[in-house]
Structures are given as structure tokens and as C-alpha cells.
Design a protein around this motif. Structure first.
Motif, PDB file in Angstrom:
ATOM      1  N   LEU A   1    -103.228 -41.763 -17.846  1.00  0.00           N
ATOM      2  CA  LEU A   1    -101.868 -40.876 -17.061  1.00  0.00           C
ATOM      3  C   LEU A   1    -101.231 -39.617 -18.538  1.00  0.00           C
ATOM      4  O   LEU A   1    -100.203 -39.458 -17.413  1.00  0.00           O
ATOM      5  CB  LEU A   1    -101.271 -41.720 -16.042  1.00  0.00           C
ATOM      6  CG  LEU A   1    -101.569 -42.374 -15.284  1.00  0.00           C
ATOM      7  CD1 LEU A   1    -100.312 -43.808 -15.027  1.00  0.00           C
ATOM      8  CD2 LEU A   1    -101.160 -41.291 -14.215  1.00  0.00           C
ATOM      9  N   HIS A   2    -101.013 -39.804 -19.547  1.00  0.00           N
ATOM     10  CA  HIS A   2    -100.864 -39.045 -20.474  1.00  0.00           C
ATOM     11  C   HIS A   2    -101.828 -37.875 -20.849  1.00  0.00           C
ATOM     12  O   HIS A   2    -101.700 -36.973 -21.564  1.00  0.00           O
ATOM     13  CB  HIS A   2    -100.274 -39.662 -21.776  1.00  0.00           C
ATOM     14  CG  HIS A   2     -99.782 -40.887 -20.999  1.00  0.00           C
ATOM     15  ND1 HIS A   2     -99.324 -41.912 -20.463  1.00  0.00           N
ATOM     16  CD2 HIS A   2     -97.857 -40.311 -21.190  1.00  0.00           C
ATOM     17  CE1 HIS A   2     -98.065 -42.452 -20.702  1.00  0.00           C
ATOM     18  NE2 HIS A   2     -97.767 -41.775 -21.125  1.00  0.00           N
ATOM     19  N   MET A   3    -102.869 -37.571 -19.765  1.00  0.00           N
ATOM     20  CA  MET A   3    -103.330 -36.221 -20.099  1.00  0.00           C
ATOM     21  C   MET A   3    -103.215 -35.559 -18.966  1.00  0.00           C
ATOM     22  O   MET A   3    -103.064 -35.851 -17.545  1.00  0.00           O
ATOM     23  CB  MET A   3    -105.088 -36.500 -19.898  1.00  0.00           C
ATOM     24  CG  MET A   3    -105.759 -37.383 -21.344  1.00  0.00           C
ATOM     25  SD  MET A   3    -106.749 -37.940 -21.056  1.00  0.00           S
ATOM     26  CE  MET A   3    -107.695 -38.720 -22.542  1.00  0.00           C
ATOM     27  N   LYS A   4    -103.332 -33.932 -18.621  1.00  0.00           N
ATOM     28  CA  LYS A   4    -103.888 -33.156 -17.608  1.00  0.00           C
ATOM     29  C   LYS A   4    -105.467 -33.933 -16.571  1.00  0.00           C
ATOM     30  O   LYS A   4    -105.701 -34.925 -17.114  1.00  0.00           O
ATOM     31  CB  LYS A   4    -103.988 -32.052 -17.872  1.00  0.00           C
ATOM     32  CG  LYS A   4    -102.693 -31.321 -19.279  1.00  0.00           C
ATOM     33  CD  LYS A   4    -103.466 -29.865 -18.986  1.00  0.00           C
ATOM     34  CE  LYS A   4    -102.098 -29.223 -20.372  1.00  0.00           C
ATOM     35  NZ  LYS A   4    -102.978 -28.315 -20.408  1.00  0.00           N
ATOM     36  N   THR A   5    -104.651 -33.615 -15.213  1.00  0.00           N
ATOM     37  CA  THR A   5    -105.215 -33.791 -14.719  1.00  0.00           C
ATOM     38  C   THR A   5    -107.052 -33.784 -14.739  1.00  0.00           C
ATOM     39  O   THR A   5    -107.777 -34.640 -14.555  1.00  0.00           O
ATOM     40  CB  THR A   5    -105.035 -34.106 -12.983  1.00  0.00           C
ATOM     41  OG1 THR A   5    -103.472 -34.334 -12.873  1.00  0.00           O
ATOM     42  CG2 THR A   5    -105.726 -34.219 -12.440  1.00  0.00           C
ATOM     43  N   LYS A   6    -107.210 -32.722 -14.917  1.00  0.00           N
ATOM     44  CA  LYS A   6    -108.780 -32.372 -15.420  1.00  0.00           C
ATOM     45  C   LYS A   6    -109.203 -32.784 -16.276  1.00  0.00           C
ATOM     46  O   LYS A   6    -110.229 -33.411 -15.912  1.00  0.00           O
ATOM     47  CB  LYS A   6    -108.843 -30.981 -15.645  1.00  0.00           C
ATOM     48  CG  LYS A   6    -110.079 -29.789 -15.205  1.00  0.00           C
ATOM     49  CD  LYS A   6    -110.095 -28.160 -15.597  1.00  0.00           C
ATOM     50  CE  LYS A   6    -110.765 -27.823 -15.688  1.00  0.00           C
ATOM     51  NZ  LYS A   6    -110.896 -26.330 -15.850  1.00  0.00           N
TER      52      LYS A   6
END
Length: 75
Positions: free
Chosen positions: A43-48
Motif C-alpha cells: 500500500l506504500h507503493m504506487k499501484t503499478k
């Protein structure tokens, strides 16, 4: 204390983002005992970026993590 936890999650997310998705997925697959942590890291990353890692994870584990992410986001 919450900020400290968030900072650690951001740091961990950065670490996994720096790896190839295959490598990150292999490690996160091994963390099946802590779905909440795996979910929060993603969740702490970009969706891609998170999607690329999820795509390389074991299908069963990816499904569990996706469900957990949905529960976390619904809170």
C-alpha cells in the motif's frame, strides 16, 4: 509512534521497489504469516509497482494479500 511505523513502512516499500518484481515477490511470498505487513508495504507503493510484484507472487498468496488490502482500505 504511528509516524515511526509509517516511516518504517515507507522505507520497506522503497527497499522492495528497488528490487526486480520477481525478487520482491519471492521474499514477500515467504511472509505469508504476516499478511497485514505485506499488505501495508504494498500500500506504500504506487499501484503499478505493487501490481508488478503481486503479478509475480504465488496466486494464492496474491489473492490473500489483495483481500487484506481491501479490508485495510475499508477501515
Amino acid at each position: 509512534e504511528q509516524k515511526e511505523i509509517d516511516d518504517k513502512l515507507v522505507e520497506q516499500a522503497e527497499m522492495y521497489k528497488s528490487m526486480k518484481p520477481e525478487e520482491a515477490a519471492k521474499i514477500l511470498n515467504g511472509m505469508s504469516g504476516d499478511l497485514e505487513l505485506v499488505s501495508k508495504i504494498l500500500l506504500h507503493m504506487k499501484t503499478k509497482e505493487a501490481g508488478a510484484i503481486l503479478a509475480k507472487m504465488d496466486a494464492n498468496m496474491a489473492a490473500k494479500v489483495t483481500k487484506k488490502i481491501s479490508l485495510i482500505q475499508g477501515q
